[in-house]
Design a protein around this motif. Structure first.
Motif, short mmCIF file in Angstrom:
data_model
loop_
_atom_site.label_atom_id
_atom_site.label_comp_id
_atom_site.label_asym_id
_atom_site.label_seq_id
_atom_site.Cartn_x
_atom_site.Cartn_y
_atom_site.Cartn_z
N ALA A 136 -14.15 -91.57 -55.03
CA ALA A 136 -14.61 -92.76 -54.17
C ALA A 136 -14.37 -92.43 -52.68
O ALA A 136 -13.30 -91.78 -52.40
CB ALA A 136 -14.34 -94.00 -54.73
N VAL A 137 -15.17 -92.88 -51.73
CA VAL A 137 -14.74 -92.75 -50.42
C VAL A 137 -14.66 -94.24 -49.72
O VAL A 137 -15.01 -95.24 -50.44
CB VAL A 137 -15.84 -91.98 -49.51
CG1 VAL A 137 -15.91 -90.69 -50.15
CG2 VAL A 137 -17.30 -92.96 -49.55
N GLU A 138 -14.20 -94.41 -48.67
CA GLU A 138 -13.95 -95.94 -47.77
C GLU A 138 -15.00 -96.15 -46.98
O GLU A 138 -15.38 -95.14 -46.14
CB GLU A 138 -12.58 -96.01 -47.46
CG GLU A 138 -12.10 -95.52 -46.63
CD GLU A 138 -10.54 -95.81 -46.35
OE1 GLU A 138 -9.82 -96.34 -47.09
OE2 GLU A 138 -10.34 -95.15 -45.24
N TYR A 158 -14.14 -101.37 -48.02
CA TYR A 158 -14.80 -101.24 -49.38
C TYR A 158 -14.89 -99.80 -49.79
O TYR A 158 -14.50 -99.08 -48.93
CB TYR A 158 -16.23 -101.91 -49.30
CG TYR A 158 -16.46 -103.11 -48.71
CD1 TYR A 158 -16.45 -104.22 -49.74
CD2 TYR A 158 -16.66 -103.35 -47.33
CE1 TYR A 158 -16.53 -105.43 -49.34
CE2 TYR A 158 -16.80 -104.94 -47.12
CZ TYR A 158 -16.50 -105.68 -47.95
OH TYR A 158 -16.65 -107.02 -47.99
N CYS A 159 -14.75 -99.58 -51.17
CA CYS A 159 -15.05 -98.34 -51.55
C CYS A 159 -16.46 -97.84 -52.07
O CYS A 159 -17.16 -99.01 -52.68
CB CYS A 159 -14.13 -98.26 -52.73
SG CYS A 159 -12.35 -98.28 -52.57
N ALA A 160 -16.74 -96.84 -52.12
CA ALA A 160 -18.37 -96.34 -52.51
C ALA A 160 -17.93 -95.16 -53.00
O ALA A 160 -17.18 -94.24 -52.75
CB ALA A 160 -19.02 -96.41 -51.29
N MET A 200 -26.34 -101.52 -60.39
CA MET A 200 -26.49 -100.77 -59.11
C MET A 200 -25.46 -99.70 -59.02
O MET A 200 -26.06 -98.64 -58.51
CB MET A 200 -25.95 -101.89 -58.27
CG MET A 200 -26.43 -101.79 -56.89
SD MET A 200 -27.79 -102.80 -56.20
CE MET A 200 -28.92 -101.94 -55.51
N ARG A 201 -24.52 -99.75 -59.80
CA ARG A 201 -23.66 -98.56 -59.57
C ARG A 201 -23.32 -97.84 -60.87
O ARG A 201 -23.22 -98.42 -62.27
CB ARG A 201 -22.20 -99.02 -59.24
CG ARG A 201 -21.11 -97.90 -58.92
CD ARG A 201 -20.05 -98.22 -58.32
NE ARG A 201 -20.33 -98.35 -57.08
CZ ARG A 201 -19.45 -98.73 -56.02
NH1 ARG A 201 -18.23 -99.72 -56.32
NH2 ARG A 201 -19.72 -98.83 -54.80
N ILE A 202 -23.73 -96.67 -60.96
CA ILE A 202 -23.58 -95.68 -62.41
C ILE A 202 -22.03 -95.51 -62.40
O ILE A 202 -21.41 -94.56 -61.63
CB ILE A 202 -24.51 -94.70 -62.21
CG1 ILE A 202 -25.99 -94.92 -62.11
CG2 ILE A 202 -24.48 -93.84 -63.57
CD1 ILE A 202 -27.01 -93.86 -61.74
N HIS A 203 -21.38 -95.79 -63.68
CA HIS A 203 -20.17 -95.59 -64.03
C HIS A 203 -20.34 -94.26 -64.79
O HIS A 203 -20.95 -93.98 -66.01
CB HIS A 203 -19.26 -96.53 -64.75
CG HIS A 203 -19.49 -97.49 -63.56
ND1 HIS A 203 -18.47 -97.83 -62.72
CD2 HIS A 203 -20.00 -98.89 -63.85
CE1 HIS A 203 -18.49 -99.04 -62.34
NE2 HIS A 203 -19.63 -99.71 -62.86
N ASP A 204 -19.73 -93.01 -64.15
CA ASP A 204 -19.84 -91.68 -64.67
C ASP A 204 -18.32 -91.05 -64.56
O ASP A 204 -18.02 -90.95 -63.40
CB ASP A 204 -20.93 -90.92 -63.92
CG ASP A 204 -20.66 -89.44 -64.48
OD1 ASP A 204 -20.07 -89.17 -65.29
OD2 ASP A 204 -21.85 -88.67 -63.91
N ALA A 239 -26.40 -100.40 -51.66
CA ALA A 239 -25.84 -100.16 -52.95
C ALA A 239 -24.52 -100.27 -53.25
O ALA A 239 -24.25 -101.05 -54.00
CB ALA A 239 -26.46 -98.80 -53.65
N ALA A 240 -23.65 -99.68 -52.11
CA ALA A 240 -22.31 -99.56 -52.18
C ALA A 240 -21.78 -101.15 -51.96
O ALA A 240 -20.91 -101.57 -52.65
CB ALA A 240 -21.68 -98.75 -51.24
N LEU A 241 -22.41 -101.47 -50.92
CA LEU A 241 -21.76 -103.03 -50.78
C LEU A 241 -22.35 -104.15 -51.69
O LEU A 241 -21.56 -105.04 -52.06
CB LEU A 241 -22.60 -103.46 -49.33
CG LEU A 241 -21.84 -102.44 -48.16
CD1 LEU A 241 -22.56 -102.82 -46.83
CD2 LEU A 241 -20.33 -102.98 -47.84
N PHE A 242 -23.61 -103.93 -52.04
CA PHE A 242 -24.04 -104.87 -53.21
C PHE A 242 -23.29 -105.02 -54.32
O PHE A 242 -22.87 -105.76 -55.04
CB PHE A 242 -25.58 -104.61 -53.51
CG PHE A 242 -26.32 -105.73 -54.51
CD1 PHE A 242 -26.67 -106.94 -54.06
CD2 PHE A 242 -25.92 -105.71 -55.82
CE1 PHE A 242 -27.08 -107.85 -54.61
CE2 PHE A 242 -26.48 -106.54 -56.83
CZ PHE A 242 -27.16 -107.70 -56.06
N ALA A 243 -22.69 -103.47 -54.77
CA ALA A 243 -22.02 -103.48 -56.04
C ALA A 243 -20.60 -104.03 -55.63
O ALA A 243 -19.53 -104.32 -56.59
CB ALA A 243 -21.66 -101.94 -56.41
N ALA A 244 -20.10 -103.94 -54.51
CA ALA A 244 -18.49 -104.40 -54.05
C ALA A 244 -18.84 -105.90 -53.75
O ALA A 244 -17.98 -106.54 -53.73
CB ALA A 244 -18.21 -103.79 -52.74
#
Length: 95
Positions: free
Chosen positions: A11-13, A21-23, A1-5, A31-36
């Motif tokens: 990141a923002v909060e 949470y961070c996104a 879900m999150r692309i690590h680049d 997507a941000a919440l699911f990845a968290a």
């Protein structure tokens, strides 16, 4: 879900029901919440069952949340630094 680049912007909060949470900019709230690790965004009004991300294209309405007092779909809303998200208090019955 999150692309690590490694070249991705910082990141923002964001906050869901007061929890931090961070996104990454450009991600949807869903997507941000699911990845968290957040899988449930609300519960069904009649059966009190967990609801979360399902179609991720805005058709199913399962990811409905409140942002700044307005109901929005988490899958269609981009994260913003400091965003305050609340779960939707349900009324009515399941369809």
């Amino acid at each position: 879900m999150r692309i690590h680049d490694p070249h991705r912007t910082a990141a923002v909060e964001l906050f869901l029901d007061g929890r931090r949470y961070c996104a990454h900019p450009g991600e949807s709230v869903a997507a941000a919440l699911f990845a968290a690790g957040v899988k449930t965004l609300r519960v069904s009004p009649r059966l009190n069952q967990p609801r979360g991300m399902y179609c991720l294209m805005g058709s199913c309405q399962e990811c409905l949340v409140m942002v700044n007092g307005s109901r929005v779909l988490a899958c269609q809303t981009s994260v913003v630094n400091g965003m305050r998200i609340e779960t939707v208090p349900e009324t009515g019955i399941d369809v």
